[in-house]
Design an enzyme around this catalytic site. Structure first.
Site, PDB file in Angstrom:
ATOM      1  N   GLU A 207      -7.428  -5.649   8.581  1.00  0.00           N
ATOM      2  CA  GLU A 207      -6.726  -4.995   7.407  1.00  0.00           C
ATOM      3  C   GLU A 207      -6.686  -5.992   6.442  1.00  0.00           C
ATOM      4  O   GLU A 207      -6.343  -7.336   6.689  1.00  0.00           O
ATOM      5  CB  GLU A 207      -5.485  -4.636   7.763  1.00  0.00           C
ATOM      6  CG  GLU A 207      -4.891  -3.414   6.767  1.00  0.00           C
ATOM      7  CD  GLU A 207      -3.909  -2.541   7.142  1.00  0.00           C
ATOM      8  OE1 GLU A 207      -3.226  -2.614   8.075  1.00  0.00           O
ATOM      9  OE2 GLU A 207      -3.317  -1.791   5.981  1.00  0.00           O
TER      10      GLU A 207
ATOM     11  N   ASP B 276       0.083  -7.106  14.088  1.00  0.00           N
ATOM     12  CA  ASP B 276       1.114  -6.259  13.296  1.00  0.00           C
ATOM     13  C   ASP B 276       2.263  -5.957  14.282  1.00  0.00           C
ATOM     14  O   ASP B 276       3.413  -5.880  13.708  1.00  0.00           O
ATOM     15  CB  ASP B 276       0.507  -5.126  12.757  1.00  0.00           C
ATOM     16  CG  ASP B 276      -0.325  -5.130  11.530  1.00  0.00           C
ATOM     17  OD1 ASP B 276       0.272  -6.124  10.788  1.00  0.00           O
ATOM     18  OD2 ASP B 276      -1.177  -4.278  11.264  1.00  0.00           O
TER      19      ASP B 276
ATOM     20  N   HIS C 207      -2.703  -2.166  15.017  1.00  0.00           N
ATOM     21  CA  HIS C 207      -2.449  -0.985  14.012  1.00  0.00           C
ATOM     22  C   HIS C 207      -3.565  -0.321  13.684  1.00  0.00           C
ATOM     23  O   HIS C 207      -3.742   1.077  13.363  1.00  0.00           O
ATOM     24  CB  HIS C 207      -1.606  -1.665  12.966  1.00  0.00           C
ATOM     25  CG  HIS C 207      -1.530  -0.862  11.779  1.00  0.00           C
ATOM     26  ND1 HIS C 207      -1.827  -1.306  10.309  1.00  0.00           N
ATOM     27  CD2 HIS C 207      -1.183   0.462  11.408  1.00  0.00           C
ATOM     28  CE1 HIS C 207      -1.894  -0.296   9.654  1.00  0.00           C
ATOM     29  NE2 HIS C 207      -1.172   0.675  10.326  1.00  0.00           N
TER      30      HIS C 207
ATOM     31  N   HIS D 287      -7.195  -8.565  13.565  1.00  0.00           N
ATOM     32  CA  HIS D 287      -6.967  -7.285  12.948  1.00  0.00           C
ATOM     33  C   HIS D 287      -7.608  -7.570  11.388  1.00  0.00           C
ATOM     34  O   HIS D 287      -7.506  -8.698  10.594  1.00  0.00           O
ATOM     35  CB  HIS D 287      -5.384  -7.243  12.701  1.00  0.00           C
ATOM     36  CG  HIS D 287      -5.048  -5.789  12.123  1.00  0.00           C
ATOM     37  ND1 HIS D 287      -6.051  -4.762  11.977  1.00  0.00           N
ATOM     38  CD2 HIS D 287      -4.349  -5.529  11.308  1.00  0.00           C
ATOM     39  CE1 HIS D 287      -5.378  -3.795  11.441  1.00  0.00           C
ATOM     40  NE2 HIS D 287      -4.352  -4.368  10.913  1.00  0.00           N
TER      41      HIS D 287
ATOM     42  N   HIS E 266       3.470 -10.690  10.440  1.00  0.00           N
ATOM     43  CA  HIS E 266       4.491 -10.552   9.293  1.00  0.00           C
ATOM     44  C   HIS E 266       5.815 -10.977   9.880  1.00  0.00           C
ATOM     45  O   HIS E 266       6.267 -10.557  11.193  1.00  0.00           O
ATOM     46  CB  HIS E 266       4.270  -9.045   9.101  1.00  0.00           C
ATOM     47  CG  HIS E 266       3.191  -8.477   8.478  1.00  0.00           C
ATOM     48  ND1 HIS E 266       2.681  -8.804   7.382  1.00  0.00           N
ATOM     49  CD2 HIS E 266       2.398  -7.519   8.941  1.00  0.00           C
ATOM     50  CE1 HIS E 266       1.633  -8.428   7.012  1.00  0.00           C
ATOM     51  NE2 HIS E 266       1.481  -7.436   8.018  1.00  0.00           N
TER      52      HIS E 266
ATOM     53  N   ASP F 205      -4.510  -7.456   4.368  1.00  0.00           N
ATOM     54  CA  ASP F 205      -3.515  -8.466   4.516  1.00  0.00           C
ATOM     55  C   ASP F 205      -3.629  -9.373   5.196  1.00  0.00           C
ATOM     56  O   ASP F 205      -3.085 -10.501   5.325  1.00  0.00           O
ATOM     57  CB  ASP F 205      -2.165  -7.576   4.494  1.00  0.00           C
ATOM     58  CG  ASP F 205      -1.864  -6.725   5.873  1.00  0.00           C
ATOM     59  OD1 ASP F 205      -3.201  -6.129   6.073  1.00  0.00           O
ATOM     60  OD2 ASP F 205      -0.994  -6.647   6.417  1.00  0.00           O
TER      61      ASP F 205
ATOM     62  N   TYR G 173      10.009  -1.520  10.010  1.00  0.00           N
ATOM     63  CA  TYR G 173       8.592  -1.501  10.387  1.00  0.00           C
ATOM     64  C   TYR G 173       7.823  -0.550  11.047  1.00  0.00           C
ATOM     65  O   TYR G 173       6.724   0.101  10.929  1.00  0.00           O
ATOM     66  CB  TYR G 173       8.204  -3.074  10.644  1.00  0.00           C
ATOM     67  CG  TYR G 173       6.866  -3.587  10.720  1.00  0.00           C
ATOM     68  CD1 TYR G 173       6.394  -4.104   9.617  1.00  0.00           C
ATOM     69  CD2 TYR G 173       5.968  -3.283  11.698  1.00  0.00           C
ATOM     70  CE1 TYR G 173       4.956  -4.636   9.564  1.00  0.00           C
ATOM     71  CE2 TYR G 173       4.623  -3.760  11.716  1.00  0.00           C
ATOM     72  CZ  TYR G 173       4.176  -4.449  10.608  1.00  0.00           C
ATOM     73  OH  TYR G 173       2.840  -4.747  10.548  1.00  0.00           O
TER      74      TYR G 173
ATOM     75  N   HIS H 251       0.786  -1.113  -0.120  1.00  0.00           N
ATOM     76  CA  HIS H 251       0.223   0.098  -0.101  1.00  0.00           C
ATOM     77  C   HIS H 251       0.910   1.304  -0.039  1.00  0.00           C
ATOM     78  O   HIS H 251       0.665   2.178   0.775  1.00  0.00           O
ATOM     79  CB  HIS H 251      -1.110  -0.047   0.966  1.00  0.00           C
ATOM     80  CG  HIS H 251      -0.597  -0.192   2.604  1.00  0.00           C
ATOM     81  ND1 HIS H 251       0.433   0.614   3.077  1.00  0.00           N
ATOM     82  CD2 HIS H 251      -1.141  -0.992   3.401  1.00  0.00           C
ATOM     83  CE1 HIS H 251       0.501   0.123   4.374  1.00  0.00           C
ATOM     84  NE2 HIS H 251      -0.520  -0.518   4.750  1.00  0.00           N
TER      85      HIS H 251
HETATM   86 FE1  FEO Z   1      -2.261  -3.442   9.799  1.00  0.00          FE
HETATM   87 FE2  FEO Z   1      -0.378  -6.190   8.391  1.00  0.00          FE
HETATM   88  O1  FEO Z   1      -1.936  -4.854   8.584  1.00  0.00           O
END
Ligand code: FEO
Length: 405
Positions: free
Chosen positions: A80, A164, A145, A78, A229, A82, A196, A24
């Site tokens: 989001e 995250d 996040h 979460h 991640h 991803d 990050y 993004h």
């Molecule tokens: Fe806030 Fe990895 O998404």
């Protein structure tokens, strides 16, 4: 790939995105992973899903351990894209599973999916779910996040599924910190953590401190931190906890980053004596030509350094566009505890340096003033001014840095 056991009966079943370079708008030169986890207990539980494009990958990994139709609980930490966009495909395989999610997560999720077809249980901090021999504890982490975010703690295994937080954008054939350090280095792993944090979590330093204190108050023993991640922290989870606490407290190197762009090399020429001036004061210097560097790298270096000098030519009486873009991006990240100054060349009216300071003030950063403007190309006399500018900035930076030591 196949599932990777991280502790008896707890598996990584995520996906590796080797090719992503634009997350993004955030450059990810090392790729990334979308981690999710499967717990094999009396009631099989999936923690998080992955990005839609990797739905088949995670389903394949799940199948190496269990029939997806047997998943009884799906925890969504979460929402989001991803982490949640493969939920549809997962739920098709196990339509009677219950989804566990925060109130805000549910509100967000219903903007993307028809939730009426699924069983949903809203959870909040302190709620638990017993799945057999294990109990899961949910901890809301709003704004880490997104407002919906939470973490899940597996009590018996002392594993924190941290979503995250504590993650890194690294695509790697290995899953754990000890393995990664062997094939790369601790410095590379630390760099990815800073990258990050700087690009994603910088605005939330205060919240991070509060949340870490809350986790401490809950008395949770943490043996493994498993983010959504990158690398899983099993050898030294304390390492990343300390890094986060330090960053949230404003820790940085006693270093000056010089982040600049240039039209006809005049602003660039100013940097050379400036670097020497900074170095002669015994301060490290990191130099970035913005147009030749991914924005995320410039943000990371800004964050990693106590001070920053922004070099911008004047174009049509305002800042050079790449610098304006960088400062807008930086403002959104709400940096704190950094000292900044600006310099640049101009042809007739000037204006870029003044505008850069206006932006610094809008961000509430400590400023080193006045800035330095040079007409057209630096003369030898101007170069001497650039040297002194670098030197004076380094002195101020050292003084300013003291308060954080
Ligand atoms: Fe806030 Fe990895 O998404």
């Amino acid at each position: 790939m196949k599932a990777v056991e991280i502790k008896n009966g707890v598996y990584w079943v995520g996906a590796i995105d080797w090719a992503i370079r634009d997350f993004h708008g955030y450059e990810t030169p090392r790729g990334t992973t979308y981690n999710n986890y499967l717990i094999m207990d009396d009631e099989i539980t999936l923690l998080d899903t992955v990005k839609y494009d990797f739905s088949d990958s995670t389903i394949k990994n799940i199948r190496t351990v269990a029939d997806p139709a047997k998943i009884k609980h799906v925890v969504i930490n979460h929402i989001e894209n991803d982490h949640v966009t493969s939920i549809d495909k997962i739920m098709e395989l196990t339509p009677h599973a219950t989804i566990y999610i925060t109130e805000k997560g549910k509100k967000g999720l219903e903007r993307f999916f028809d939730l009426s077809k699924w069983s949903i249980r809203v959870v909040k901090t302190g709620d638990t779910l017993t799945i057999g021999k294990r109990t899961l504890l949910f901890i809301e982490t709003p704004m880490l996040h997104w407002p919906d975010s939470m973490m899940t703690y597996i009590k018996e295994d002392k594993i924190l599924i941290s979503q995250d937080a504590f993650g890194q954008h690294i695509a790697s054939a290995v899953r754990f910190d000890d393995e990664f350090v062997t094939c790369a280095s601790m410095a590379a792993l630390e760099d990815a953590v800073i990258d990050y944090y700087a690009n994603i979590l910088m605005p939330f330093g205060q919240l991070i401190k509060t949340k870490l204190a809350e986790v401490q108050k809950l008395g949770l023993e943490i043996e493994i931190i498993a983010p959504d991640h990158g690398i899983i922290w099993r050898k030294n989870p304390g390492k990343v906890l300390k890094m986060y606490l330090d960053m949230a407290n404003g820790k940085a190197r006693q270093c000056a980053s010089i982040i600049y762009d240039t039209m006809w090399h005049s602003t660039e020429q100013m940097t050379s004596p400036m670097i020497q001036g900074v170095k002669d004061e015994g301060v490290e210097c990191c130099v970035i030509k913005l147009r030749a560097t991914p924005m995320s790298v410039a943000i990371k270096e800004f964050w990693h350094s106590r001070g920053c000098l922004i070099g911008t030519p004047t174009l049509n009486n305002i800042m050079y566009p790449t610098i304006a873009e960088f400062l807008t991006h930086l403002r959104g990240l709400r940096p704190k505890n950094r000292i900044v100054g600006a310099f640049g060349s101009y042809g007739w009216g000037g204006g870029a340096v003044k505008e850069a300071y206006e932006e610094f003030k809008r961000m509430g950063l400590e400023t080193f003033e006045p800035g330095l403007q040079i007409l057209y190309r630096p003369s030898l006399e101007d170069e001497a001014k650039c040297y002194e500018f670098g030197r004076d900035f380094a002195r101020r930076l050292k003084e300013y840095h003291q308060q954080f030591e």
